[in-house]
Design a protein around this motif. Sequence first.
Motif, mmCIF file in Angstrom:
data_model
loop_
_atom_site.group_PDB
_atom_site.id
_atom_site.type_symbol
_atom_site.label_atom_id
_atom_site.label_comp_id
_atom_site.label_asym_id
_atom_site.label_seq_id
_atom_site.Cartn_x
_atom_site.Cartn_y
_atom_site.Cartn_z
ATOM 1 N N LEU A 135 19.149 6.631 -6.670
ATOM 2 C CA LEU A 135 18.125 5.591 -6.780
ATOM 3 C C LEU A 135 16.754 6.256 -6.693
ATOM 4 C CD1 LEU A 135 19.674 2.905 -4.373
ATOM 5 C CD2 LEU A 135 20.036 3.167 -6.838
ATOM 6 N N ARG A 136 16.114 6.436 -7.838
ATOM 7 C CA ARG A 136 14.780 7.021 -7.869
ATOM 8 C C ARG A 136 13.750 5.909 -7.740
ATOM 9 N NH1 ARG A 136 15.438 11.098 -13.049
ATOM 10 N NH2 ARG A 136 16.750 12.682 -12.018
ATOM 11 N N CYS A 137 13.018 5.932 -6.648
ATOM 12 C CA CYS A 137 12.177 4.790 -6.284
ATOM 13 C C CYS A 137 10.685 5.079 -6.436
ATOM 14 C CB CYS A 137 12.446 4.387 -4.834
ATOM 15 S SG CYS A 137 14.139 3.859 -4.533
ATOM 16 N N SER A 138 9.954 4.031 -6.831
ATOM 17 C CA SER A 138 8.502 4.065 -6.808
ATOM 18 C C SER A 138 8.010 3.970 -5.365
ATOM 19 C CB SER A 138 7.938 2.894 -7.624
ATOM 20 O OG SER A 138 8.345 2.961 -8.963
ATOM 21 N N TRP A 139 6.682 4.013 -5.175
ATOM 22 C CA TRP A 139 6.102 3.881 -3.840
ATOM 23 C C TRP A 139 6.462 2.526 -3.244
ATOM 24 C CZ3 TRP A 139 3.468 7.529 -1.064
ATOM 25 C CH2 TRP A 139 3.136 8.701 -1.754
ATOM 26 N N PHE A 140 6.902 2.544 -1.992
ATOM 27 C CA PHE A 140 7.353 1.326 -1.332
ATOM 28 C C PHE A 140 6.174 0.413 -0.970
ATOM 29 C CE2 PHE A 140 10.957 4.113 0.425
ATOM 30 C CZ PHE A 140 11.739 3.874 -0.687
ATOM 31 N N GLN A 141 6.343 -0.867 -1.211
ATOM 32 C CA GLN A 141 5.349 -1.841 -0.783
ATOM 33 C C GLN A 141 5.170 -1.793 0.734
ATOM 34 O OE1 GLN A 141 6.772 -5.562 -2.346
ATOM 35 N NE2 GLN A 141 6.611 -4.902 -4.485
ATOM 36 N N GLN A 142 6.258 -1.581 1.453
ATOM 37 C CA GLN A 142 6.213 -1.604 2.917
ATOM 38 C C GLN A 142 5.435 -0.440 3.515
ATOM 39 O OE1 GLN A 142 8.698 -2.705 1.104
ATOM 40 N NE2 GLN A 142 9.287 -4.665 2.006
ATOM 41 N N ASN A 143 5.031 0.537 2.696
ATOM 42 C CA ASN A 143 4.130 1.567 3.221
ATOM 43 C C ASN A 143 2.831 0.960 3.749
ATOM 44 O OD1 ASN A 143 5.836 3.713 2.659
ATOM 45 N ND2 ASN A 143 4.908 4.151 0.670
ATOM 46 N N PHE A 144 2.471 -0.214 3.213
ATOM 47 C CA PHE A 144 1.235 -0.876 3.642
ATOM 48 C C PHE A 144 1.378 -1.570 4.997
ATOM 49 C CE2 PHE A 144 0.752 -1.051 -1.082
ATOM 50 C CZ PHE A 144 -0.375 -0.257 -1.182
ATOM 51 N N SER A 145 2.609 -1.759 5.477
ATOM 52 C CA SER A 145 2.779 -2.497 6.734
ATOM 53 C C SER A 145 3.707 -1.816 7.728
ATOM 54 C CB SER A 145 3.324 -3.902 6.450
ATOM 55 O OG SER A 145 4.574 -3.832 5.771
ATOM 56 N N GLU A 146 4.608 -0.953 7.256
ATOM 57 C CA GLU A 146 5.600 -0.357 8.148
ATOM 58 C C GLU A 146 5.476 1.159 8.241
ATOM 59 O OE1 GLU A 146 9.573 -1.576 7.101
ATOM 60 O OE2 GLU A 146 8.955 -3.628 6.674
ATOM 61 N N HIS A 147 4.503 1.717 7.558
ATOM 62 C CA HIS A 147 4.414 3.174 7.539
ATOM 63 C C HIS A 147 2.946 3.591 7.584
ATOM 64 C CE1 HIS A 147 6.082 7.076 7.300
ATOM 65 N NE2 HIS A 147 6.057 7.276 5.993
ATOM 66 N N PHE A 148 2.609 4.664 6.925
ATOM 67 C CA PHE A 148 1.336 5.347 7.153
ATOM 68 C C PHE A 148 0.110 4.592 6.671
ATOM 69 C CE2 PHE A 148 2.828 6.521 3.026
ATOM 70 C CZ PHE A 148 1.713 6.755 2.245
ATOM 71 N N LEU A 149 0.272 3.561 5.845
ATOM 72 C CA LEU A 149 -0.890 2.824 5.361
ATOM 73 C C LEU A 149 -1.172 1.551 6.156
ATOM 74 C CD1 LEU A 149 -0.489 3.190 1.483
ATOM 75 C CD2 LEU A 149 -1.898 4.530 3.055
ATOM 76 N N ALA A 150 -0.376 1.267 7.170
ATOM 77 C CA ALA A 150 -0.597 0.052 7.961
ATOM 78 C C ALA A 150 -1.942 0.092 8.681
ATOM 79 C CB ALA A 150 0.540 -0.143 8.965
ATOM 80 N N GLY A 151 -2.270 1.229 9.299
ATOM 81 C CA GLY A 151 -3.550 1.351 9.996
ATOM 82 C C GLY A 151 -4.735 1.212 9.057
ATOM 83 N N PRO A 152 -4.755 1.931 7.930
ATOM 84 C CA PRO A 152 -5.853 1.747 6.984
ATOM 85 C C PRO A 152 -6.022 0.316 6.502
ATOM 86 C CG PRO A 152 -4.723 3.796 6.508
ATOM 87 C CD PRO A 152 -3.938 3.116 7.594
ATOM 88 N N VAL A 153 -4.917 -0.413 6.291
ATOM 89 C CA VAL A 153 -5.039 -1.811 5.875
ATOM 90 C C VAL A 153 -5.699 -2.624 6.985
ATOM 91 C CG1 VAL A 153 -3.786 -3.909 5.246
ATOM 92 C CG2 VAL A 153 -3.105 -1.718 4.255
ATOM 93 N N ARG A 154 -5.297 -2.392 8.221
ATOM 94 C CA ARG A 154 -5.921 -3.119 9.337
ATOM 95 C C ARG A 154 -7.420 -2.820 9.423
ATOM 96 N NH1 ARG A 154 -1.351 -1.015 12.211
ATOM 97 N NH2 ARG A 154 0.322 -2.554 12.316
ATOM 98 N N ARG A 155 -7.793 -1.581 9.120
ATOM 99 C CA ARG A 155 -9.212 -1.215 9.172
ATOM 100 C C ARG A 155 -9.966 -1.662 7.928
ATOM 101 N NH1 ARG A 155 -6.788 3.229 11.562
ATOM 102 N NH2 ARG A 155 -6.758 4.496 9.653
ATOM 103 N N GLY A 156 -9.215 -2.096 6.915
ATOM 104 C CA GLY A 156 -9.848 -2.619 5.713
ATOM 105 C C GLY A 156 -10.228 -1.580 4.686
ATOM 106 N N ARG A 157 -9.717 -0.344 4.834
ATOM 107 C CA ARG A 157 -10.067 0.720 3.884
ATOM 108 C C ARG A 157 -8.851 1.581 3.588
ATOM 109 N NH1 ARG A 157 -15.078 4.171 5.778
ATOM 110 N NH2 ARG A 157 -13.773 4.306 7.636
ATOM 111 N N LEU A 158 -8.397 1.546 2.349
ATOM 112 C CA LEU A 158 -7.347 2.452 1.896
ATOM 113 C C LEU A 158 -8.037 3.722 1.399
ATOM 114 C CD1 LEU A 158 -5.037 0.049 -0.136
ATOM 115 C CD2 LEU A 158 -4.545 1.074 2.094
#
Length: 268
Positions: free
Chosen positions: A114-137
């Motif tokens: 299963l070759r997967c694209s970037w996971f949506q959950q990276n925005f909430s369950e992984h390394f991008l959750a903090g940047p989203v909370r701060r409002g800056r990706l």
Amino acid sequence: MTTLIIGGPGRTGTRIFDRLTAAGRPVRYASRRTGFDWDSATSWPAPLAGVTAAYVCFAPDLAFPGVPEKMRELGRMAAAEGVERLVLLSGRGEEGARASEAALREAGVPTTVLRCSWFQQNFSEHFLAGPVRRGRLRLPAPDVPEAFLDLEDVADAAVVALTSTDPEDRTYELSGPELLTFADAAQVLSVAGGRSVTFEAVDVPTFLADLAADGVPAQEAEPLAGLFTDILDGRNASLAGGIQELLGRPASPLREYARRAAAAGAWA
């Protein structure tokens, strides 16, 4: 008909475990907590014993040096233990992962990749959750289109591959149903979360500093930076049909995931 989840209760493994358990199918984990160690092949045969199918998730990435050798040995041991099928989580557009995929298949166990694209959950369950909370990706990549993929879809697809009547030795490309730039994604997250989220292309040191603010260690952040600078060059700016093929339905869009995550308090 026991299924083994190699890699432990991670983001995909937990979802697959829950689905198989709900369906009444025997399933167990192999992780450091159970004595499985990717750096010690002597720990691999015991969890493989008596297993019909195994889901393989290697962290941090299949493209890392030495991983093809591990996959080759795992495939050999799986064949020796009579495992009937393997399902491997891989990355879409990651040329370095192809050697690991091929190595796992060498022993002849039917393997669904299963070759997967970037996971949506990276925005909430992984390394991008903090940047989203701060409002800056703040990411070390141009604003190229990406087909963000829902982990719920990945888990559903993996369960189909693990439990189908006939094991498949086949590769599926999985993506979400739409191409969005990171600026587009930020807008979707803004609407769902009721707060402004923007995208900013930055250099690698700035990205690493941003992740360090959330306590992400350098040994995890640096490979992520490498992935951003390597594969976010437009190579995955196309849609793939693996979800439709495996599940008989379209993949889930980012806006649906974002609504669910916001309702669950992911960015509160």
